[in-house]
Design an enzyme around this catalytic site. Structure first.
Site, PDB file in Angstrom:
ATOM      1  N   LYS A   1      29.654 -57.695 -39.998  1.00 12.81           N
ATOM      2  CA  LYS A   1      30.520 -56.891 -40.185  1.00 12.81           C
ATOM      3  C   LYS A   1      31.886 -56.930 -39.536  1.00 12.81           C
ATOM      4  O   LYS A   1      32.890 -56.499 -39.778  1.00 12.81           O
ATOM      5  CB  LYS A   1      30.139 -55.391 -40.256  1.00 12.81           C
ATOM      6  CG  LYS A   1      28.857 -55.353 -40.995  1.00 12.81           C
ATOM      7  CD  LYS A   1      29.237 -55.210 -42.715  1.00 12.81           C
ATOM      8  CE  LYS A   1      30.138 -54.283 -43.032  1.00 12.81           C
ATOM      9  NZ  LYS A   1      29.890 -53.887 -44.547  1.00 12.81           N
TER      10      LYS A   1
HETATM   11  N1  PMP Z   1      22.582 -55.301 -42.717  1.00 15.47           N
HETATM   12  C1  PMP Z   1      23.402 -54.626 -41.648  1.00 15.47           C
HETATM   13  C2  PMP Z   1      22.714 -54.521 -40.457  1.00 15.47           C
HETATM   14  C3  PMP Z   1      24.598 -54.094 -41.817  1.00 15.47           C
HETATM   15  O1  PMP Z   1      25.132 -53.413 -40.760  1.00 15.47           O
HETATM   16  C4  PMP Z   1      25.267 -54.255 -43.155  1.00 15.47           C
HETATM   17  C5  PMP Z   1      26.300 -53.536 -43.397  1.00 15.47           C
HETATM   18  N2  PMP Z   1      26.298 -52.277 -43.831  1.00 15.47           N
HETATM   19  C6  PMP Z   1      24.535 -54.796 -44.082  1.00 15.47           C
HETATM   20  C7  PMP Z   1      23.432 -55.418 -43.789  1.00 15.47           C
HETATM   21  C8  PMP Z   1      25.120 -55.042 -45.468  1.00 15.47           C
HETATM   22  O2  PMP Z   1      26.387 -55.643 -45.418  1.00 15.47           O
HETATM   23  P1  PMP Z   1      27.536 -55.250 -46.697  1.00 15.47           P
HETATM   24  O3  PMP Z   1      27.945 -53.739 -46.305  1.00 15.47           O
HETATM   25  O4  PMP Z   1      28.611 -56.473 -46.718  1.00 15.47           O
HETATM   26  O5  PMP Z   1      26.978 -55.098 -48.018  1.00 15.47           O
END
Ligand code: PMP
Length: 360
Positions: free
Chosen positions: A49
Site C-alpha cells: 500500500k
Molecule cells: N493485504 C493487506 C495486509 C492489506 O493491508 C491490503 C490493503 N487493504 C490488502 C492485502 C489488499 O490490497 P488492496 O486494497 O489493493 O485490495
C-alpha cells in the site's frame, strides 16, 4: 529499481520489490509450474500500500490540493495505506489522522504513531456506511477540521493506477528478464496472477497491466476471506456472509469503486479461511524464509486452491515453465503480537530442542 544510486528520501525506496521463487512450497504441493512471490514487505513502509499512498499524495500535490504545514490528510484504512500515507506525510510535512477498525493490530497503531499520525479506533463491526465506521468517522472529522482532505483509497483512481504503473510492470520486467534454462524453464510471460482483495486496487491495477500490455490470456485470480462479500458470483459469499474474520487488510462489507467489476479483470474468485491463511503464512515464513503477514497466507491459499482446480491444474499447475505470481502484501512486523503468529513459539519441542535440553 534496483536502488543503485543515492535516494532523495524514503519515498524512493517504495516498491521495486523482488519476485522470489517459492520452490519448496511448489515441490511440496506437487506443482510443475514456477510459483513466484511478489514480496511487498521489502517496500519502505512495509507493504504494497506504500505505492498507492505515494501516488495519491503526489497526484493531490500536483492538483494543488495539499498545502505543506496546513493540510490534514485523513484516511480510513486497515492500517497499511495509513502507514504509507503517514510515511509520505512525515517527509513532506502534512498532518495525518488515521481511522482504524479495532481489530487491526497494535503494531500498525504503534508504527502510525511513530510516524507522527493521530490514530482513531472505530468498532470493527460497524457497517461501512454507518457514522461509527472507520469511513464514517473519517468523514465526520473531515467536515469539522479546516484544510482536511480524504484521499479516499476506495474511490481514488490513483489506487489501481499505482499498481498498473508499478506493481504490474515490475512483475513483467522480472519475468521477461529472467532467461529460460533447462533447469529453470520459463514461458517468458506472466501466466497467472493471484492477489487478495481489500479495496481491490492491487488486483484491478495489476490485471490491467498484465492483460492490456503483456499477455491478454493471463488468468487473474482474487482471494476473498470467508465473511466478506467481494467474491463473484455472489453465491460464493452466502454461507459465511457477515461472519467475523481475523485476517487483516482483505475483504469488506461493500464493493469499493476501485475494485473493477468489468468482465475479465478478475477471472476467478476463491474464498479463504483464517485457519488456512495463517497456516500458509507460517509455512511461507518457515519454508521459504519470507517474513510475511496473514493476507499473504490467504493469497497463497487462493493460488494453491485454484491451481488444483481442473482448469488450473491442466493449463498451469502441471505445466513446466508456466509462471504463477502470488502477491504477498505485507510482513510479519505488523502481526508479531497476534496469536496466530505467537503459536510458533509454542510448537511442540523438536528433536533438536530435546537434545539441547539434555545437554544443558
Ligand atoms: N493485504 C493487506 C495486509 C492489506 O493491508 C491490503 C490493503 N487493504 C490488502 C492485502 C489488499 O490490497 P488492496 O486494497 O489493493 O485490495
Amino acid at each position: 529499481m534496483p536502488h543503485t544510486q543515492i535516494l532523495d528520501n524514503a519515498l524512493g525506496a517504495i516498491g521495486g520489490t523482488p519476485l522470489i521463487r517459492l520452490d519448496k512450497i511448489a515441490k511440496k504441493e506437487g506443482l510443475k509450474c514456477n510459483l513466484l512471490g511478489k514480496v511487498e514487505f521489502f517496500s519502505a513502509g512495509g507493504s504494497v500500500k506504500d505505492r498507492i499512498a505515494k501516488r495519491m499524495v503526489e497526484e493531490a500535490e500536483r492538483e494543488g490540493k495539499l498545502i505543506p504545514g496546513q493540510s490534514v490528510v485523513i484516511e480510513p484504512t486497515s492500517g497499511n495505506t495509513g502507514i504509507g500515507l503517514a510515511l509520505a506525510c512525515a517527509i513532506k510535512g502534512y498532518s495525518v489522522i488515521i481511522t482504524l477498525p479495532a481489530k487491526m493490530s497494535l503494531e500498525k497503531e504503534a508504527t502510525l504513531k511513530a510516524l507522527g499520525a493521530e490514530v482513531v479506533r472505530t468498532p470493527t463491526e460497524a457497517a461501512w456506511d454507518s457514522p461509527e465506521s472507520h469511513i464514517g468517522v473519517a468523514q465526520t472529522l473531515q467536515k469539522a477540521i479546516p484544510h482536511a482532505i480524504i484521499l479516499d483509497q476506495y474511490r481514488n483512481v490513483n489506487n489501481p493506477l499505482a499498481h498498473e504503473y508499478t506493481t504490474g510492470p515490475e512483475i513483467i520486467d522480472a519475468i521477461v528478464s529472467t532467461p529460460s534454462t533447462p533447469s529453470r524453464p520459463s514461458s517468458g510471460k506472466v501466466d497467472v496472477f493471484i492477489a487478495g482483495a481489500g479495496t481491490g486496487g492491487t488486483v484491478t491495477g495489476v490485471s490491467r497491466a498484465l492483460k492490456r500490455k503483456h499477455n491478454p490470456n493471463c488468468v487473474v485470480v482474487a482471494g476473498d476471506p470467508q465473511g466478506s462479500i467481494l467474491a463473484e458470483p455472489s453465491s460464493l459469499n452466502e454461507q459465511e456472509a457477515g461472519q467475523a474474520y481475523i485476517v487483516e487488510g482483505i475483504g469488506y462489507d461493500f464493493i469499493p469503486d476501485v475494485l473493477s467489476r468489468e468482465p475479465g479483470t478478475v477471472d476467478h474468485w476463491i474464498k479463504t479461511s483464517d485457519e488456512d491463511a495463517f497456516a500458509a503464512a507460517r509455512l511461507l515464513i518457515k519454508q521459504e524464509g519470507l517474513l510475511v503477514g496473514g493476507s499473504s497466507g490467504s493469497a497463497l491459499v487462493a493460488a494453491l486452491a485454484w491451481l488444483k482446480t481442473e482448469e488450473g491444474w491442466k493449463d498451469f499447475g502441471s505445466v513446466k515453465g508456466a509462471n504463477v505470481v502470488v502477491l504477498l502484501p505485507d510482513g510479519i512486523r505488523n502481526y508479531m503480537s497476534k496469536e496466530w503468529f505467537l503459536e510458533t513459539t509454542r510448537a511442540a519441542p523438536t528433536p533438536l530442542a530435546h537434545k539441547i535440553h539434555a545437554i544443558l
